[in-house]
Write an enzyme that holds these catalytic residues in place. Structure first.
Site, short mmCIF file in Angstrom:
data_model
loop_
_atom_site.label_atom_id
_atom_site.label_comp_id
_atom_site.label_asym_id
_atom_site.label_seq_id
_atom_site.Cartn_x
_atom_site.Cartn_y
_atom_site.Cartn_z
N LYS A 51 -2.66 17.16 4.29
CA LYS A 51 -1.21 17.23 4.12
C LYS A 51 -0.58 18.46 4.77
CE LYS A 51 0.01 13.66 1.42
NZ LYS A 51 1.14 12.76 1.68
N SER A 98 2.35 14.64 -5.97
CA SER A 98 1.36 14.73 -7.05
C SER A 98 0.43 15.92 -6.86
CB SER A 98 0.53 13.44 -7.12
OG SER A 98 -0.22 13.27 -5.93
N GLU A 123 -7.35 1.54 0.12
CA GLU A 123 -6.52 1.80 -1.05
C GLU A 123 -7.33 1.60 -2.33
OE1 GLU A 123 -1.89 0.77 -0.77
OE2 GLU A 123 -3.15 -1.00 -0.54
N GLY A 140 -3.77 0.59 -7.02
CA GLY A 140 -2.58 0.97 -6.27
C GLY A 140 -2.56 0.26 -4.93
N ASP A 154 -0.33 -1.40 -3.14
CA ASP A 154 1.00 -1.76 -2.64
C ASP A 154 1.00 -2.08 -1.15
OD1 ASP A 154 0.54 1.23 -3.00
OD2 ASP A 154 2.16 1.25 -1.52
N SER A 190 -9.90 12.71 3.41
CA SER A 190 -8.57 13.31 3.44
C SER A 190 -8.38 14.54 2.58
CB SER A 190 -7.52 12.26 3.07
OG SER A 190 -7.76 11.75 1.78
#
Length: 328
Positions: free
Chosen positions: A61, A86, A212, A216, A218, A312
């Protein structure tokens, strides 16, 4: 993979990713690429692990946050920035803002792991708490931006954030060569979008596959429906992937460039975290281990050529990590 669009049809281009790499040069870590003969044998192909758990703040990030804040004007940086997260984006924005001389306000869930809260505060950010299951983080962040004149730095749905995240795949391919497949964790979709943009240019024919958590899914549902689908706020160990809906920009890219989504369970995530510790000697948080979970469970057909994997992040507290790896 869907039909390949021209760069002009996408909100982020490979040139944007390369420009982000120049801004990050000497600021972000060029994280190592690990190999494991055992993992190669399990998968049946060379596996190249890009260790973003060793990035600054412990996750990829930082790349997107720094690129986005670096692109602000001096006047905008003087006003300060606001973000919601989060944990990993929170720390990334806090550190990037400090590096670039801006103040930062971060809207964070009350149940954010203590390690991520302490890291964000330690970088000098002001933290505003909310309940992720009953309150709207977007509304809270927007109100703060309006009241204080702050600049919003979204966690994934922003061209500069997406371009910054894509530099992880750019480095991987520069260091390891062309890939046959690239596995990327998917939360809001910024990492997958940025990585797919640059990977499909540098490795023509590459299969970019998003991973995923089952709780979750989506993006999985959205790709199947051909439009953005919202799910209830996910309850999953993969808190970094607990996003109820993909972003507009990220979905526009991922629906064109991702081959598909593979789902992994929380139990499979735990096993991948344990395996990475025991066999690779690295610490991953559940979100960061999701591509490894997909490989270890045989859910990915290795196909032709090397398999690139973006690990990640590794932001997990010692107590939680111990509980996970000791669980039956």
């Amino acid at each position: 993979m869907a039909d390949s669009p021209s760069a002009a049809e996408l909100p982020v281009s490979a040139a944007d990713v390369r420009a982000a790499a120049e801004r990050l040069r000497g600021v972000a870590h060029r994280t190592p690429v690990l190999r494991s003969r055992t993992l190669d044998g399990i998968v049946g192909a060379p596996v190249l692990l890009k260790c973003e758990n060793l990035q600054r703040i412990g996750a990829f990030k930082f790349r997107g946050a720094y690129n986005a804040i670096a692109r602000l004007t001096p006047e905008q940086r003087r006003r300060g920035v606001v973000a919601h997260s989060s944990g990993n984006h929170a720390q990334a924005v806090a550190l990037a803002a400090r590096e670039l001389g801006a103040s930062a306000v971060i809207v964070m869930p009350k149940d954010t792991p203590r390690l991520k809260l302490d890291g964000t505060a330690g970088y000098g950010a002001e933290i505003v708490h909310y309940d992720r299951y009953t309150e709207d983080r977007d509304a809270i962040s927007a109100a703060l931006a309006e009241e204080r004149g702050l600049i919003m730095i979204p966690p994934f749905d922003h061209p500069d954030v997406i371009a910054g995240q894509g530099t992880a795949a750019l480095e991987l391919i520069e260091d390891a060569g062309p890939l046959g497949s690239l596995l990327v964790p998917v939360g809001g979709g910024g990492l997958a979008a940025g990585c797919s943009v640059i990977a499909t240019e540098l490795s023509p024919g590459v299969r970019v596959i998003g991973i995923e958590p089952e709780a979750g899914d989506d993006t999985y549902r959205s790709l199947a429906a051909g439009e953005r689908i919202a799910v209830p706020v996910p309850h999953t160990l993969a808190d970094g992937q607990a996003v109820p809906q993909p972003g507009e920009l990220t979905f526009a890219i991922n629906r064109r460039l991702l081959e598909g989504i593979v789902l992994v369970s929380d139990a499979e995530l735990v096993e991948a975290v344990r395996w990475a510790y025991e066999r690779l000697k690295i610490v991953l948080e559940p979100s960061g281990a999701s591509p490894l979970a997909a490989l270890l469970t045989g859910k990915i057909n290795s196909g032709d050529g090397p398999v690139g994997v973006i690990l990640s992040g590794g932001n997990i507290g010692a107590e939680q990590f111990a509980r996970l790896i000791m669980a039956d």
